[in-house]
Design a protein around this motif. Structure first.
Motif, PDB file in Angstrom:
ATOM      1  N   CYS A  60       9.835 -40.194  34.630  1.00 41.40           N
ATOM      2  CA  CYS A  60      10.894 -39.189  34.537  1.00 41.40           C
ATOM      3  C   CYS A  60      10.580 -38.077  35.549  1.00 41.40           C
ATOM      4  O   CYS A  60       9.484 -37.513  35.537  1.00 41.40           O
ATOM      5  CB  CYS A  60      10.943 -38.623  33.118  1.00 41.40           C
ATOM      6  SG  CYS A  60      12.324 -37.486  32.842  1.00 41.40           S
ATOM      7  N   ASP A  61      11.517 -37.781  36.416  1.00 40.04           N
ATOM      8  CA  ASP A  61      11.286 -36.761  37.441  1.00 40.04           C
ATOM      9  C   ASP A  61      11.295 -35.352  36.846  1.00 40.04           C
ATOM     10  O   ASP A  61      11.951 -35.092  35.837  1.00 40.04           O
ATOM     11  CB  ASP A  61      12.366 -36.846  38.525  1.00 40.04           C
ATOM     12  CG  ASP A  61      12.268 -38.128  39.327  1.00 40.04           C
ATOM     13  OD1 ASP A  61      11.158 -38.677  39.461  1.00 40.04           O
ATOM     14  OD2 ASP A  61      13.316 -38.584  39.818  1.00 40.04           O
ATOM     15  N   THR A  62      10.588 -34.454  37.511  1.00 35.35           N
ATOM     16  CA  THR A  62      10.559 -33.049  37.121  1.00 35.35           C
ATOM     17  C   THR A  62      11.977 -32.481  37.087  1.00 35.35           C
ATOM     18  O   THR A  62      12.767 -32.719  38.006  1.00 35.35           O
ATOM     19  CB  THR A  62       9.685 -32.239  38.103  1.00 35.35           C
ATOM     20  OG1 THR A  62       8.389 -32.841  38.141  1.00 35.35           O
ATOM     21  CG2 THR A  62       9.544 -30.795  37.658  1.00 35.35           C
ATOM     22  N   GLY A  63      12.284 -31.781  36.003  1.00 38.90           N
ATOM     23  CA  GLY A  63      13.608 -31.172  35.865  1.00 38.90           C
ATOM     24  C   GLY A  63      14.614 -32.055  35.149  1.00 38.90           C
ATOM     25  O   GLY A  63      15.651 -31.587  34.695  1.00 38.90           O
ATOM     26  N   LYS A  64      14.314 -33.351  35.064  1.00 38.46           N
ATOM     27  CA  LYS A  64      15.222 -34.305  34.402  1.00 38.46           C
ATOM     28  C   LYS A  64      14.891 -34.392  32.904  1.00 38.46           C
ATOM     29  O   LYS A  64      13.865 -33.914  32.464  1.00 38.46           O
ATOM     30  CB  LYS A  64      15.096 -35.688  35.041  1.00 38.46           C
ATOM     31  CG  LYS A  64      15.454 -35.725  36.511  1.00 38.46           C
ATOM     32  CD  LYS A  64      16.965 -35.707  36.730  1.00 38.46           C
ATOM     33  CE  LYS A  64      17.363 -35.937  38.165  1.00 38.46           C
ATOM     34  NZ  LYS A  64      17.429 -34.731  38.967  1.00 38.46           N
ATOM     35  N   ALA A  65      15.780 -35.042  32.153  1.00 40.38           N
ATOM     36  CA  ALA A  65      15.567 -35.194  30.716  1.00 40.38           C
ATOM     37  C   ALA A  65      16.030 -36.566  30.248  1.00 40.38           C
ATOM     38  O   ALA A  65      17.000 -37.109  30.773  1.00 40.38           O
ATOM     39  CB  ALA A  65      16.324 -34.097  29.964  1.00 40.38           C
ATOM     40  N   VAL A  66      15.318 -37.119  29.256  1.00 42.36           N
ATOM     41  CA  VAL A  66      15.691 -38.377  28.618  1.00 42.36           C
ATOM     42  C   VAL A  66      15.584 -38.178  27.105  1.00 42.36           C
ATOM     43  O   VAL A  66      14.940 -37.244  26.640  1.00 42.36           O
ATOM     44  CB  VAL A  66      14.790 -39.559  29.068  1.00 42.36           C
ATOM     45  CG1 VAL A  66      14.969 -39.831  30.563  1.00 42.36           C
ATOM     46  CG2 VAL A  66      13.323 -39.301  28.730  1.00 42.36           C
ATOM     47  N   VAL A  67      16.215 -39.077  26.341  1.00 38.41           N
ATOM     48  CA  VAL A  67      16.231 -38.896  24.894  1.00 38.41           C
ATOM     49  C   VAL A  67      15.706 -40.129  24.165  1.00 38.41           C
ATOM     50  O   VAL A  67      15.898 -41.259  24.615  1.00 38.41           O
ATOM     51  CB  VAL A  67      17.660 -38.530  24.396  1.00 38.41           C
ATOM     52  CG1 VAL A  67      18.628 -39.678  24.620  1.00 38.41           C
ATOM     53  CG2 VAL A  67      17.639 -38.100  22.933  1.00 38.41           C
ATOM     54  N   THR A  68      14.970 -39.869  23.064  1.00 37.05           N
ATOM     55  CA  THR A  68      14.548 -40.938  22.150  1.00 37.05           C
ATOM     56  C   THR A  68      14.897 -40.493  20.730  1.00 37.05           C
ATOM     57  O   THR A  68      15.224 -39.324  20.503  1.00 37.05           O
ATOM     58  CB  THR A  68      13.015 -41.183  22.196  1.00 37.05           C
ATOM     59  OG1 THR A  68      12.330 -40.016  21.734  1.00 37.05           O
ATOM     60  CG2 THR A  68      12.544 -41.546  23.596  1.00 37.05           C
ATOM     61  N   LYS A  69      14.792 -41.410  19.793  1.00 34.10           N
ATOM     62  CA  LYS A  69      14.888 -41.024  18.389  1.00 34.10           C
ATOM     63  C   LYS A  69      13.651 -40.182  18.069  1.00 34.10           C
ATOM     64  O   LYS A  69      12.710 -40.136  18.850  1.00 34.10           O
ATOM     65  CB  LYS A  69      14.947 -42.263  17.507  1.00 34.10           C
ATOM     66  CG  LYS A  69      16.294 -42.971  17.585  1.00 34.10           C
ATOM     67  CD  LYS A  69      16.398 -44.008  16.471  1.00 34.10           C
ATOM     68  CE  LYS A  69      17.477 -45.018  16.784  1.00 34.10           C
ATOM     69  NZ  LYS A  69      17.122 -45.903  17.916  1.00 34.10           N
ATOM     70  N   ALA A  70      13.642 -39.551  16.887  1.00 35.68           N
ATOM     71  CA  ALA A  70      12.570 -38.597  16.571  1.00 35.68           C
ATOM     72  C   ALA A  70      11.487 -39.146  15.650  1.00 35.68           C
ATOM     73  O   ALA A  70      10.601 -38.406  15.217  1.00 35.68           O
ATOM     74  CB  ALA A  70      13.179 -37.334  15.970  1.00 35.68           C
ATOM     75  N   GLY A  71      11.533 -40.448  15.352  1.00 35.72           N
ATOM     76  CA  GLY A  71      10.480 -41.017  14.516  1.00 35.72           C
ATOM     77  C   GLY A  71      10.357 -40.274  13.190  1.00 35.72           C
ATOM     78  O   GLY A  71      11.344 -40.083  12.484  1.00 35.72           O
ATOM     79  N   ASN A  72       9.149 -39.810  12.897  1.00 30.81           N
ATOM     80  CA  ASN A  72       8.869 -39.122  11.633  1.00 30.81           C
ATOM     81  C   ASN A  72       9.129 -37.622  11.652  1.00 30.81           C
ATOM     82  O   ASN A  72       8.813 -36.928  10.682  1.00 30.81           O
ATOM     83  CB  ASN A  72       7.397 -39.355  11.229  1.00 30.81           C
ATOM     84  CG  ASN A  72       7.069 -40.842  11.152  1.00 30.81           C
ATOM     85  OD1 ASN A  72       7.881 -41.641  10.722  1.00 30.81           O
ATOM     86  ND2 ASN A  72       5.887 -41.203  11.602  1.00 30.81           N
ATOM     87  N   LEU A  73       9.650 -37.107  12.753  1.00 32.13           N
ATOM     88  CA  LEU A  73       9.944 -35.665  12.822  1.00 32.13           C
ATOM     89  C   LEU A  73      11.185 -35.356  11.983  1.00 32.13           C
ATOM     90  O   LEU A  73      12.029 -36.230  11.792  1.00 32.13           O
ATOM     91  CB  LEU A  73      10.193 -35.244  14.277  1.00 32.13           C
ATOM     92  CG  LEU A  73       9.046 -35.396  15.264  1.00 32.13           C
ATOM     93  CD1 LEU A  73       9.525 -35.091  16.674  1.00 32.13           C
ATOM     94  CD2 LEU A  73       7.891 -34.489  14.893  1.00 32.13           C
ATOM     95  N   PRO A  74      11.336 -34.096  11.539  1.00 33.05           N
ATOM     96  CA  PRO A  74      12.526 -33.730  10.766  1.00 33.05           C
ATOM     97  C   PRO A  74      13.772 -33.542  11.640  1.00 33.05           C
ATOM     98  O   PRO A  74      14.746 -32.935  11.210  1.00 33.05           O
ATOM     99  CB  PRO A  74      12.117 -32.426  10.074  1.00 33.05           C
ATOM    100  CG  PRO A  74      11.044 -31.857  10.921  1.00 33.05           C
ATOM    101  CD  PRO A  74      10.344 -33.017  11.576  1.00 33.05           C
ATOM    102  N   ALA A  75      13.761 -34.071  12.850  1.00 32.43           N
ATOM    103  CA  ALA A  75      14.898 -33.994  13.782  1.00 32.43           C
ATOM    104  C   ALA A  75      15.498 -35.394  13.907  1.00 32.43           C
ATOM    105  O   ALA A  75      14.906 -36.373  13.441  1.00 32.43           O
ATOM    106  CB  ALA A  75      14.415 -33.502  15.141  1.00 32.43           C
ATOM    107  N   LYS A  76      16.668 -35.475  14.559  1.00 33.14           N
ATOM    108  CA  LYS A  76      17.271 -36.795  14.809  1.00 33.14           C
ATOM    109  C   LYS A  76      16.793 -37.364  16.150  1.00 33.14           C
ATOM    110  O   LYS A  76      16.636 -38.556  16.312  1.00 33.14           O
ATOM    111  CB  LYS A  76      18.806 -36.674  14.858  1.00 33.14           C
ATOM    112  CG  LYS A  76      19.431 -36.331  13.519  1.00 33.14           C
ATOM    113  CD  LYS A  76      20.975 -36.409  13.620  1.00 33.14           C
ATOM    114  CE  LYS A  76      21.633 -35.857  12.370  1.00 33.14           C
ATOM    115  NZ  LYS A  76      22.346 -34.606  12.605  1.00 33.14           N
ATOM    116  N   TYR A  77      16.642 -36.463  17.120  1.00 32.20           N
ATOM    117  CA  TYR A  77      16.295 -36.876  18.482  1.00 32.20           C
ATOM    118  C   TYR A  77      15.171 -36.024  19.051  1.00 32.20           C
ATOM    119  O   TYR A  77      14.991 -34.877  18.656  1.00 32.20           O
ATOM    120  CB  TYR A  77      17.501 -36.689  19.427  1.00 32.20           C
ATOM    121  CG  TYR A  77      18.733 -37.460  19.049  1.00 32.20           C
ATOM    122  CD1 TYR A  77      18.851 -38.816  19.373  1.00 32.20           C
ATOM    123  CD2 TYR A  77      19.801 -36.838  18.403  1.00 32.20           C
ATOM    124  CE1 TYR A  77      20.004 -39.529  19.045  1.00 32.20           C
ATOM    125  CE2 TYR A  77      20.959 -37.543  18.072  1.00 32.20           C
ATOM    126  CZ  TYR A  77      21.051 -38.887  18.397  1.00 32.20           C
ATOM    127  OH  TYR A  77      22.181 -39.582  18.076  1.00 32.20           O
TER     128      TYR A  77
END
Length: 170
Positions: A60-77
């Motif tokens: 992933c290049d600097t400044g860019k963003a990608v998304v994954t699910k959040a696993g065991n975190l209390p978030a969705k992503y």
């Protein structure tokens, strides 16, 4: 629509939001600081998705963003963004850090997210000056025109960043 901004001092892995932003490194394979904490708390699912992203697109290049699910975190992503390593080139580093916030917010919009939490990107081992980083973060969030995001939380792990944000948000 205007977004509400909040400031919290604490552990970003415990915050209940739709998306948590991870200050990732370009390998996306976890590391120190907030990146390591998110991978440890979120569990192996996050790393597996990061590996799949790498297999598709490379690092992933600097400044860019990608998304994954959040696993065991209390978030969705988890939105993984790669902050710049400070090299005293203020103009270049500032633009790249601004890209991190803008691209993360845009990705959140694409996912119709309502709440998002940001760490202090690049201010740890990447040595970005904390005052400047906070100013850029707040400016980018204030400039952003959301359709779905209702709340942005700046999560500070340490007292110094917390004081800087508190002052700038007043």
């Amino acid at each position: 629509m205007t977004m509400k901004t909040e400031l919290l001092k604490g552990d970003i892995t415990k915050i209940k939001v739709d998306a948590v932003v991870n200050a990732a490194n370009s390998s996306l394979l976890g590391g120190g600081g907030v990146d390591g904490a998110i991978h440890r708390a979120g569990g192996p699912e996050i790393l597996e998705e990061c590996k799949a992203i790498r297999n598709r697109q490379g690092k992933c290049d600097t400044g860019k963003a990608v998304v994954t699910k959040a696993g065991n975190l209390p978030a969705k992503y988890v939105i993984h963004t790669v902050g710049p390593v400070w090299d005293n080139d203020e103009e270049k580093c500032s633009k790249l850090l601004a890209d991190c916030y803008r691209n993360s917010l845009q990705l959140a919009e694409n996912l119709k997210i309502k709440s998002i939490a940001f760490p202090n990107i690049s201010t740890g081992v990447y040595r970005f000056p904390k005052e400047l980083a906070a100013k850029i973060a707040i400016d980018e969030v204030r400039k952003f025109e959301p359709d779905s995001i209702e709340k942005v939380i700046f999560v500070c792990f340490d007292d110094e960043n917390n004081m800087i944000y508190k002052k700038l948000l007043e």
